[in-house]
Scaffold this active site. Structure first.
Site: not given
Length: 308
Positions: A90, A137-138, A155-156, A161, A246
């Site tokens: 990050d 990326r994923r 997200r979360g 999730r 990102c």
């Protein structure tokens, strides 16, 4: 220090997510066990970051990596905290002036885990399945393999999730294996080979950031893992050459085998249609230079349009 001399108080700044707190507590415990300090001399302060405030928006749309660090870095600069504990994936490659990352803990498992209530791998997903991820990326890596899949924003924290999977928002998602290990959620771990899904730069690594101080470096020195640090520095050198954030799908992994160094790096178009992937090898002593060279080479092969 924030509240007097180093031996009076050491204040650790962190985000408030369960994973961030687990990492901060790991650092606190290691500091206490390797220094002559009482438990009440090392405290944790939770700092809310921009990334924690906008949980329903893609990170790439609201500012990228720095969203999880800038408020914490400001607290360091203002001397409200003494050290900051970060997930290194990050952290932007350019640090604010005066701040250093002197310490990288021994790195955890770098791999992503495939998470689904119904299927055990990407290959098993039926055509047209909906997969949730907030990682560009994923998403790009997935679409590069399976352009029949639909990818939705996801997200979360881990629990949020999993709830989304139970509500059939998606049939599968991905989580970092390192985070699952640190949260004690080993039963969810289902690692994907790094040959199939190259991890984010510095995935699985915890870094400690602070204003330059001999005393703090002395306290942190026993926590630093020199091999993990060199691997992370090589990966971040690769990312720096690519101006990565990102907003660009980038994967990178540095590995050490005796005195040999191996670096795998890739960039992928957001729709997954184009991928530039390569492997570099050389001497371990030259790891950061090899990472930098890999970044330059991939960037030149991608050309300007690749990053638009």
């Amino acid at each position: 220090m924030s509240n007097g001399t180093p031996l009076e108080k050491l204040v650790i700044g962190t985000r408030g997510s369960p994973l961030a707190l687990a990492q901060a507590n790991e650092v606190r415990n290691k500091i206490l066990s390797s220094n002559d300090l009482d438990p009440d001399q090392v405290e944790i302060e939770v700092i809310k970051t921009s990334g924690d405030k906008f949980l329903n928006t893609s990170l790439s749309k609201i500012g990228g990596k720095g969203l999880f660090t800038k408020e914490i870095q400001q607290a360091l600069i203002d001397k409200r905290i003494d050290i900051a504990v970060h997930s290194m994936k990050d952290v932007e490659t350019e640090l604010p002036e005066k701040l250093v990352i002197s310490t990288i803990l021994e790195r955890e498992d770098v791999r992503d885990s495939f998470i689904s209530r119904k299927y055990s791998s990407i290959a098993e997903l039926p055509m047209g399945s909906v997969v949730g991820t907030s990682s560009l990326r994923r998403k790009a890596q997935l679409l590069n393999k399976r352009n029949d899949l639909e990818v939705v924003e996801f997200r979360g924290n881990v629990q949020k999730r999993l709830e989304k999977l139970d509500k059939n928002v998606a049939v599968a998602t991905f989580l970092a294996t390192a985070g699952l290990n640190r949260l004690g959620l080993e039963k969810l771990i289902n690692p994907i080979s790094t040959d199939e899904m190259l991890p984010a730069v510095a995935q699985g690594a915890i870094g400690i950031e602070h204003l330059y101080s001999d005393k703090i470096e002395e306290i942190l020195a026993p926590l630093n893992d020199s091999v993990s640090k060199k691997r992370v520095e090589a990966e971040r050198a690769f990312l720096r050459e690519l101006d990565g954030s990102c907003r660009t799908p980038i994967g990178g992994l540095a590995q050490k085998n005796n005195e040999e160094f191996k670096f795998m790096g890739e960039i992928i178009s957001a729709d997954g249609k184009e991928k530039i992937h390569d492997v570099w090898q050389g001497d371990w002593a030259m790891s950061e230079e090899i990472g930098r060279e890999a970044g330059r080479e991939i960037k030149s092969r991608g050309g300007k349009n690749f990053f638009q």
